[in-house]
Design a protein around this motif. Structure first.
Motif, short mmCIF file in Angstrom:
data_model
loop_
_atom_site.label_atom_id
_atom_site.label_comp_id
_atom_site.label_asym_id
_atom_site.label_seq_id
_atom_site.Cartn_x
_atom_site.Cartn_y
_atom_site.Cartn_z
N ILE A 1 90.25 44.21 17.14
CA ILE A 1 89.66 42.92 17.52
C ILE A 1 88.46 43.15 18.43
O ILE A 1 87.38 42.58 18.21
CB ILE A 1 90.72 42.02 18.19
N LEU A 2 88.64 43.96 19.47
CA LEU A 2 87.55 44.24 20.39
C LEU A 2 86.41 44.96 19.67
O LEU A 2 85.23 44.64 19.88
CB LEU A 2 88.04 45.07 21.57
N GLY A 3 86.73 45.93 18.84
CA GLY A 3 85.72 46.66 18.08
C GLY A 3 84.93 45.75 17.15
O GLY A 3 83.72 45.91 17.00
N SER A 4 85.60 44.79 16.53
CA SER A 4 84.92 43.84 15.67
C SER A 4 83.93 43.00 16.46
O SER A 4 82.80 42.77 16.02
CB SER A 4 85.93 42.94 14.96
N ALA A 5 84.36 42.54 17.63
CA ALA A 5 83.47 41.73 18.48
C ALA A 5 82.27 42.55 18.94
O ALA A 5 81.12 42.09 18.86
CB ALA A 5 84.26 41.19 19.66
N VAL A 6 82.53 43.75 19.43
CA VAL A 6 81.44 44.60 19.91
C VAL A 6 80.50 44.97 18.76
O VAL A 6 79.26 44.93 18.92
CB VAL A 6 82.01 45.88 20.59
N SER A 7 81.03 45.29 17.63
CA SER A 7 80.20 45.65 16.47
C SER A 7 79.37 44.47 16.00
O SER A 7 78.20 44.65 15.61
CB SER A 7 81.08 46.15 15.32
N ALA A 8 79.94 43.27 16.03
CA ALA A 8 79.18 42.07 15.62
C ALA A 8 78.01 41.82 16.57
O ALA A 8 76.89 41.53 16.13
CB ALA A 8 80.10 40.87 15.56
N VAL A 9 78.26 41.95 17.87
CA VAL A 9 77.19 41.73 18.85
C VAL A 9 76.11 42.80 18.71
O VAL A 9 74.92 42.50 18.69
CB VAL A 9 77.77 41.70 20.29
N LEU A 10 76.52 44.06 18.59
CA LEU A 10 75.55 45.14 18.44
C LEU A 10 74.76 45.01 17.13
O LEU A 10 73.56 45.28 17.10
CB LEU A 10 76.25 46.50 18.48
N THR A 11 75.43 44.60 16.07
CA THR A 11 74.73 44.41 14.80
C THR A 11 73.69 43.31 14.93
O THR A 11 72.56 43.46 14.44
CB THR A 11 75.73 44.06 13.68
N PHE A 12 74.03 42.22 15.61
CA PHE A 12 73.10 41.12 15.82
C PHE A 12 71.89 41.58 16.64
O PHE A 12 70.75 41.22 16.34
CB PHE A 12 73.81 39.95 16.52
N ILE A 13 72.13 42.41 17.66
CA ILE A 13 71.04 42.90 18.51
C ILE A 13 70.19 43.93 17.78
O ILE A 13 68.95 43.90 17.84
CB ILE A 13 71.62 43.51 19.82
N LEU A 14 70.82 44.85 17.09
CA LEU A 14 70.10 45.96 16.46
C LEU A 14 69.53 45.66 15.09
O LEU A 14 68.74 46.44 14.56
CB LEU A 14 71.03 47.18 16.34
N PHE A 15 69.92 44.54 14.49
CA PHE A 15 69.56 44.26 13.10
C PHE A 15 68.06 44.31 12.85
O PHE A 15 67.61 44.84 11.85
CB PHE A 15 70.13 42.90 12.68
N LYS A 16 67.26 43.77 13.77
CA LYS A 16 65.81 43.75 13.53
C LYS A 16 65.16 45.12 13.70
O LYS A 16 64.06 45.35 13.24
CB LYS A 16 65.14 42.72 14.44
N TYR A 17 65.84 46.06 14.34
CA TYR A 17 65.30 47.40 14.55
C TYR A 17 65.75 48.40 13.49
O TYR A 17 65.17 49.46 13.35
CB TYR A 17 65.71 47.94 15.93
N ILE A 18 66.80 48.07 12.76
CA ILE A 18 67.34 48.98 11.76
C ILE A 18 66.66 48.73 10.43
O ILE A 18 66.58 47.60 9.96
CB ILE A 18 68.87 48.79 11.62
N ASP A 19 66.17 49.82 9.84
CA ASP A 19 65.52 49.70 8.54
C ASP A 19 66.06 50.80 7.63
O ASP A 19 65.71 51.97 7.78
CB ASP A 19 64.00 49.85 8.70
#
Length: 160
Positions: free
Chosen positions: A26-44
């Motif tokens: 549960i915690l990993g899903s939350a952390v991964s979702a937040v990190l994905t939202f933050i990093l999404f524009k930088y990941i190509d």
């Protein structure tokens, strides 16, 4: 698709480090979702559908060939070191590669370096410059075949 792949990758890394307990998922899903939202524009990156097939080729075909060549090169270097007159003919050779991918060239150069008696010095365009302890002949095609032949044939099918 890119968002999902990033999320799953981050979640798997988190779970491998933290463990597979319900609270950690549960915690990993939350952390991964937040990190994905933050990093999404930088990941190509592009998701390759044939990645599992390439991974199977790498693990079950390339790694055994690499280990076999590594064993042969170690035995050859041991023979050279233990012989009364060390048979060396060192030189720098230019090995032509047909691999276009930077990751494929890196894998090929590292494979050459990891086998004893050879050291990749530079990669320039379609050539890899290699220092070898035994340059048997001056023919560039034969040298390329001896140094990188088995590696390049398999890596060419994995990395385009």
């Amino acid at each position: 698709m890119k968002y999902f792949t990033t999320f799953v990758t981050l979640l798997l890394i988190y779970l491998l480090l933290a463990g597979f307990v319900v609270e950690e998922v549960i915690l990993g899903s939350a952390v991964s979702a937040v990190l994905t939202f933050i990093l999404f524009k930088y990941i190509d990156f592009n998701v390759d559908v044939t990645l599992p097939i390439k991974l199977v080729k790498f693990v079950f075909i390339y790694i055994p060939v690499f280990i076999w060549k590594l064993l042969l090169a170690n035995l050859d270097m041991a023979r050279r070191v233990l012989s009364p007159k060390i048979p060396l003919n060192p030189g720098i050779v230019k090995v032509k590669t047909d691999i276009k991918s930077d990751l494929g060239k890196l894998t090929l150069a590292n494979s050459i370096t990891l086998t004893p008696g050879t050291l990749s010095i530079d990669v320039e365009g379609e050539y890899i410059y290699v220092h070898s302890v035994d340059v048997k002949n001056k023919n560039e095609v034969e040298i390329s075949k001896n140094i990188s032949g088995p590696f390049e044939k398999i890596l060419g099918g994995i990395f385009k």
